[in-house]
Design a protein around this motif. Structure first.
Motif, PDB file in Angstrom:
ATOM      1  N   GLU A   1      26.821  42.471 -42.656  1.00 34.52           N
ATOM      2  CA  GLU A   1      25.567  40.817 -43.414  1.00 34.52           C
ATOM      3  C   GLU A   1      26.424  40.361 -44.617  1.00 34.52           C
ATOM      4  O   GLU A   1      27.624  39.991 -44.902  1.00 34.52           O
ATOM      5  N   GLU A   2      25.258  38.990 -44.444  1.00 35.88           N
ATOM      6  CA  GLU A   2      26.005  37.863 -45.181  1.00 35.88           C
ATOM      7  C   GLU A   2      25.252  37.540 -46.670  1.00 35.88           C
ATOM      8  O   GLU A   2      23.690  38.181 -46.863  1.00 35.88           O
ATOM      9  N   VAL A   3      25.537  38.002 -48.437  1.00 37.98           N
ATOM     10  CA  VAL A   3      25.240  37.673 -49.149  1.00 37.98           C
ATOM     11  C   VAL A   3      25.149  36.109 -49.525  1.00 37.98           C
ATOM     12  O   VAL A   3      26.900  36.471 -49.919  1.00 37.98           O
ATOM     13  N   GLU A   4      24.759  35.642 -50.317  1.00 31.38           N
ATOM     14  CA  GLU A   4      24.534  34.653 -50.816  1.00 31.38           C
ATOM     15  C   GLU A   4      24.312  34.734 -52.316  1.00 31.38           C
ATOM     16  O   GLU A   4      23.210  35.410 -52.653  1.00 31.38           O
ATOM     17  N   TYR A   5      24.615  34.726 -53.987  1.00 31.00           N
ATOM     18  CA  TYR A   5      24.352  34.613 -54.789  1.00 31.00           C
ATOM     19  C   TYR A   5      24.423  33.616 -55.570  1.00 31.00           C
ATOM     20  O   TYR A   5      24.519  32.309 -54.895  1.00 31.00           O
ATOM     21  N   ARG A   6      23.513  33.117 -56.492  1.00 31.83           N
ATOM     22  CA  ARG A   6      22.792  32.132 -56.954  1.00 31.83           C
ATOM     23  C   ARG A   6      23.559  31.478 -58.061  1.00 31.83           C
ATOM     24  O   ARG A   6      24.134  30.169 -58.122  1.00 31.83           O
TER      25      ARG A   6
ATOM     26  N   ALA B   1      33.720  31.571 -54.687  1.00 29.32           N
ATOM     27  CA  ALA B   1      33.058  31.633 -53.727  1.00 29.32           C
ATOM     28  C   ALA B   1      31.453  32.082 -54.429  1.00 29.32           C
ATOM     29  O   ALA B   1      31.579  33.431 -54.518  1.00 29.32           O
ATOM     30  N   ARG B   2      30.614  31.959 -53.523  1.00 26.99           N
ATOM     31  CA  ARG B   2      28.731  32.528 -53.891  1.00 26.99           C
ATOM     32  C   ARG B   2      28.791  32.794 -52.990  1.00 26.99           C
ATOM     33  O   ARG B   2      27.505  33.978 -52.488  1.00 26.99           O
ATOM     34  N   ARG B   3      29.003  33.143 -51.459  1.00 28.40           N
ATOM     35  CA  ARG B   3      28.207  33.826 -50.218  1.00 28.40           C
ATOM     36  C   ARG B   3      29.857  34.774 -49.658  1.00 28.40           C
ATOM     37  O   ARG B   3      31.205  33.843 -49.488  1.00 28.40           O
ATOM     38  N   TYR B   4      29.549  35.639 -49.166  1.00 30.85           N
ATOM     39  CA  TYR B   4      30.438  36.627 -48.081  1.00 30.85           C
ATOM     40  C   TYR B   4      29.624  37.400 -47.258  1.00 30.85           C
ATOM     41  O   TYR B   4      28.272  37.917 -47.722  1.00 30.85           O
ATOM     42  N   ARG B   5      31.252  37.998 -46.246  1.00 34.26           N
ATOM     43  CA  ARG B   5      30.262  39.024 -45.313  1.00 34.26           C
ATOM     44  C   ARG B   5      30.690  40.307 -45.861  1.00 34.26           C
ATOM     45  O   ARG B   5      31.785  40.612 -46.847  1.00 34.26           O
TER      46      ARG B   5
END
Length: 72
Positions: free
Chosen positions: A32-37, A23-27
């Motif tokens: 807060e939801e964090v998304e990595y490129r 996953a590139r996105r987690y809470r």
């Protein structure tokens, strides 16, 4: 605000779990939801967390050695 060792460890564990699952996105803990490129960006975030954890757990030196001389 400085995070505690428990908070840093929990953040690192959550990021490791997200990275391992692909996953590139987690809470995070705050909701807060964090998304990595990319995976590289996640690896950098993990390295930063590892550095902060080691800074928090680092102990001061237990021995101090003095060298003195009369200058002769």
């Amino acid at each position: 605000m400085a995070l505690t060792l428990a908070q840093l460890t929990a953040a690192r564990d959550a990021l490791m779990t997200a990275r391992a699952s692909g996953a590139r996105r987690y809470r995070d803990q705050n909701g807060e939801e964090v998304e990595y490129r990319s995976d590289t960006e996640m690896a950098r975030a993990l390295a930063a967390l590892d550095a902060e954890i080691s800074a928090v757990t680092r102990r001061p030196p237990s021995t101090i050695l003095f060298r003195t001389s009369k200058g002769l």
